[in-house]
Design a protein around this motif. Structure first.
Motif, PDB file in Angstrom:
ATOM      1  N   VAL A 110       0.839  -1.197   0.000  1.00 25.82           N
ATOM      2  CA  VAL A 110       0.000   0.000   0.000  1.00 25.82           C
ATOM      3  C   VAL A 110       0.876   1.250   0.000  1.00 25.82           C
ATOM      4  O   VAL A 110       0.624   2.195  -0.756  1.00 25.82           O
ATOM      5  N   ILE A 111       1.904   1.250   0.831  1.00 23.96           N
ATOM      6  CA  ILE A 111       2.792   2.413   0.924  1.00 23.96           C
ATOM      7  C   ILE A 111       3.532   2.621  -0.396  1.00 23.96           C
ATOM      8  O   ILE A 111       3.647   3.744  -0.886  1.00 23.96           O
ATOM      9  N   SER A 113       2.533   1.854  -3.278  1.00 21.97           N
ATOM     10  CA  SER A 113       1.621   2.249  -4.348  1.00 21.97           C
ATOM     11  C   SER A 113       1.325   3.743  -4.332  1.00 21.97           C
ATOM     12  O   SER A 113       0.762   4.271  -5.278  1.00 21.97           O
ATOM     13  N   CYS A 114       1.723   4.417  -3.269  1.00 25.15           N
ATOM     14  CA  CYS A 114       1.461   5.855  -3.152  1.00 25.15           C
ATOM     15  C   CYS A 114       2.536   6.613  -3.933  1.00 25.15           C
ATOM     16  O   CYS A 114       3.722   6.489  -3.662  1.00 25.15           O
ATOM     17  N   ASP A 121      -5.684  11.958  -4.239  1.00 27.37           N
ATOM     18  CA  ASP A 121      -5.122  10.886  -5.074  1.00 27.37           C
ATOM     19  C   ASP A 121      -4.341   9.866  -4.252  1.00 27.37           C
ATOM     20  O   ASP A 121      -3.662   8.999  -4.831  1.00 27.37           O
ATOM     21  N   CYS A 122      -4.429   9.940  -2.946  1.00 19.99           N
ATOM     22  CA  CYS A 122      -3.602   9.083  -2.080  1.00 19.99           C
ATOM     23  C   CYS A 122      -4.071   7.622  -2.114  1.00 19.99           C
ATOM     24  O   CYS A 122      -5.211   7.305  -1.776  1.00 19.99           O
ATOM     25  N   ARG A 123      -3.189   6.731  -2.520  1.00 19.12           N
ATOM     26  CA  ARG A 123      -3.510   5.307  -2.613  1.00 19.12           C
ATOM     27  C   ARG A 123      -3.710   4.688  -1.225  1.00 19.12           C
ATOM     28  O   ARG A 123      -4.458   3.733  -1.071  1.00 19.12           O
ATOM     29  N   ILE A 124      -3.027   5.219  -0.225  1.00 20.04           N
ATOM     30  CA  ILE A 124      -3.165   4.671   1.140  1.00 20.04           C
ATOM     31  C   ILE A 124      -4.579   4.943   1.645  1.00 20.04           C
ATOM     32  O   ILE A 124      -5.250   4.030   2.147  1.00 20.04           O
ATOM     33  N   GLU A 126      -7.156   5.541  -0.165  1.00 18.20           N
ATOM     34  CA  GLU A 126      -8.056   4.758  -1.018  1.00 18.20           C
ATOM     35  C   GLU A 126      -8.115   3.304  -0.557  1.00 18.20           C
ATOM     36  O   GLU A 126      -9.175   2.689  -0.501  1.00 18.20           O
TER      37      GLU A 126
END
Length: 130
Positions: A110-111, A113-114, A121-124, A126
């Motif tokens: 997850v980290i 992917s950010c 837009d933050c993947r974390i 999301e």
């Protein structure tokens, strides 16, 4: 040697309330009282409380500690029951370690992917959102 509840707690790094709790649930026998109605503990209580504290520090549950104490109280017992409890606990610890390793792997993914940017837009965020 005898100990007051405070001295016993200090000698074992245990709060007075925890000592009382262990008495209430039967892990520690209720001690005799002084003329002034203070609890008076002997070296047996010190050893037993030290055992409880060490077992708890190793992650044994209160039920497991109770079972270990019951087996240890009769020195003629063989170690099979104690081994069974320790093996059961080891399997629990190994399961928790496996779960933590999987959690670490997931958090790293997850980290990684950010890509930075804004919170929108933050993947974390999301990944954590329901």
């Amino acid at each position: 040697m005898s100990y007051t509840i405070g001295a016993l707690g200090k000698a074992t790094d245990t709060t007075v309330e925890t000592v009382r709790y262990y008495e209430r649930i039967g892990l520690l026998p209720r001690p005799p009282r002084s003329a002034g109605n203070y609890r008076i503990y002997g070296t047996g209580a010190l050893g037993r409380l030290s055992f409880i504290r060490r077992a708890r520090a190793l992650g044994f549950s209160l039920d497991q500690v109770r079972a270990l104490l019951g087996l240890a109280d009769d020195r003629r017992n063989d170690c099979a029951g104690i081994d069974r409890i320790a093996d059961e606990h080891l399997r629990e610890v190994e399961r928790k370690i496996a779960d933590l390793i999987a959690l670490r792997r997931e958090l790293k993914a997850v980290i990684e992917s950010c890509g930075g940017g804004t919170v929108a837009d933050c993947r974390i965020i999301e990944a954590l959102a329901p």
